[in-house]
Design a protein around this motif. Structure first.
Motif, PDB file in Angstrom:
ATOM      1  N   PHE A 193     101.427  25.076  50.439  1.00  0.00           N
ATOM      2  CA  PHE A 193     100.359  25.519  49.537  1.00  0.00           C
ATOM      3  C   PHE A 193     100.781  25.568  48.070  1.00  0.00           C
ATOM      4  O   PHE A 193      99.956  25.852  47.201  1.00  0.00           O
ATOM      5  N   VAL A 210      93.690  21.504  48.592  1.00  0.00           N
ATOM      6  CA  VAL A 210      94.573  21.498  49.762  1.00  0.00           C
ATOM      7  C   VAL A 210      93.730  21.606  51.029  1.00  0.00           C
ATOM      8  O   VAL A 210      92.911  22.528  51.168  1.00  0.00           O
ATOM      9  N   VAL A 267      96.238  30.772  45.015  1.00  0.00           N
ATOM     10  CA  VAL A 267      95.042  29.950  45.227  1.00  0.00           C
ATOM     11  C   VAL A 267      93.815  30.653  44.634  1.00  0.00           C
ATOM     12  O   VAL A 267      93.620  31.851  44.829  1.00  0.00           O
ATOM     13  N   LEU A 291      91.695  25.772  48.448  1.00  0.00           N
ATOM     14  CA  LEU A 291      92.291  25.602  49.779  1.00  0.00           C
ATOM     15  C   LEU A 291      91.229  25.654  50.862  1.00  0.00           C
ATOM     16  O   LEU A 291      90.395  26.563  50.882  1.00  0.00           O
ATOM     17  N   GLY A 326      98.650  24.745  44.831  1.00  0.00           N
ATOM     18  CA  GLY A 326      97.265  24.545  45.221  1.00  0.00           C
ATOM     19  C   GLY A 326      96.324  25.509  44.507  1.00  0.00           C
ATOM     20  O   GLY A 326      96.656  26.682  44.326  1.00  0.00           O
TER      21      GLY A 326
END
Length: 298
Positions: free
Chosen positions: A69, A10, A104, A75, A72
């Motif tokens: 997000f 992401v 994440v 990131l 994801g």
């Protein structure tokens, strides 16, 4: 690149100059899936033809980040461009909290060289505090402490050439200037391959003084462009006299003050280690952009 980590990858700020370059590099490397997040996703809609998913997300709207997000794994948080001290930290806090909530695994963050609350650069402490938030998030991370963009010299360089002198309030301080393109390479590489927890200085291959910048401008112009060091307040007043709002003048000069005090005198090999390629030198960048430097001033 065989060691690309599992996505989705992401990228925030994907419609900005840095973010778009990062997404393009990820596509070129064959990374997938890629999610491009922007406050205005229509600005990255063209990337969907390359297999990139465009999502709406705004650091100042925490609710939007939940969907942005979602799913994801890795990131990239590109620092916002708010110049007013404190504003970035609020936005970044929202992004880190959303990353944590989304599960994440690895956060890459574009920070600043020597982020510290005592730096003349007003928003430096926002970077310092964001780094702490990321370290406390529980995720692995790669902090990329980007030095000043070499690209910024294309803003004042033409004026220095036109005036026949290069003015700055940086005294004899040096800067490990790094191009935006090299910062994009670093961010893409970190997003694809970095593991564990690390903080890297993303810089050019050597730190240069403003006198050295003036010497390169002289080479570009074919005439002597001396460096004239001014007191910070004198430069602020000169900028205001040329029509720049006082707030912006003080922001610009704060970078010179940081240079003078040694905060940005950092140049190392982290970029080369991360990407397998050293950064472009200031001289090579300015010579490559000779046309822009010599363009007539309006």
């Amino acid at each position: 690149m065989s060691n690309i980590q599992n996505g989705p990858l992401v990228v925030t700020g994907a419609s900005g100059q840095l973010g778009r370059q990062v997404v393009e590099l990820l596509v070129e490397a064959g990374a997938s899936p890629i999610v491009a997040v922007s406050r205005n996703p229509e600005k990255v809609a063209d990337l969907q033809a390359k297999g990139v998913e465009a999502r709406q997300g705004d650091f100042n709207d925490p609710v939007s980040l939940e969907a942005a997000f979602a799913g994801g794994k890795r990131l990239l948080i590109i620092s916002t461009d708010d110049l007013e001290p404190g504003k970035r930290l609020v936005a970044h806090s929202n992004a880190v909290a959303a990353a944590k909530a989304a599960g994440v695994d690895h956060i890459v963050y574009t920070s600043l060289t020597n982020p510290a609350s005592d730096s003349p650069i007003g928003f430096s402490s926002d970077h310092e505090e964001t780094e702490k938030l990321i370290a406390a998030s529980g995720a692995d991370y790669t902090i990329l402490r980007n030095n000043l963009y070499t690209d910024l010299l294309l803003m004042g360089g033409p004026q220095s050439i036109a005036m026949g002198s290069h003015y700055a309030a940086a005294a004899e301080g040096k800067t490990g200037y790094v191009t935006r393109a090299d910062c994009a390479r670093a961010a893409a590489a970190a997003l694809m391959t970095s593991t564990g927890k690390q903080t890297l200085d993303i810089t050019g291959p050597q730190a240069v003084s403003q006198a050295e910048v003036a010497a390169i401008l002289s080479e570009v112009a074919g005439k002597d462009i001396p460096y004239i060091a001014l007191p910070a307040e004198d430069l602020v007043q000169a900028m205001i006299g040329n029509g720049l709002p006082e707030f912006m003048a003080r922001v610009f000069v704060s970078f010179d003050e940081a240079i003078a005090q040694g905060y940005l005198d950092v140049a190392g090999d982290d970029l080369n280690t991360l990407t397998g390629q050293p950064g472009q030198t200031v001289r090579d960048f300015l010579l490559a952009n000779r046309g822009a430097l010599l363009a007539p001033q309006s």
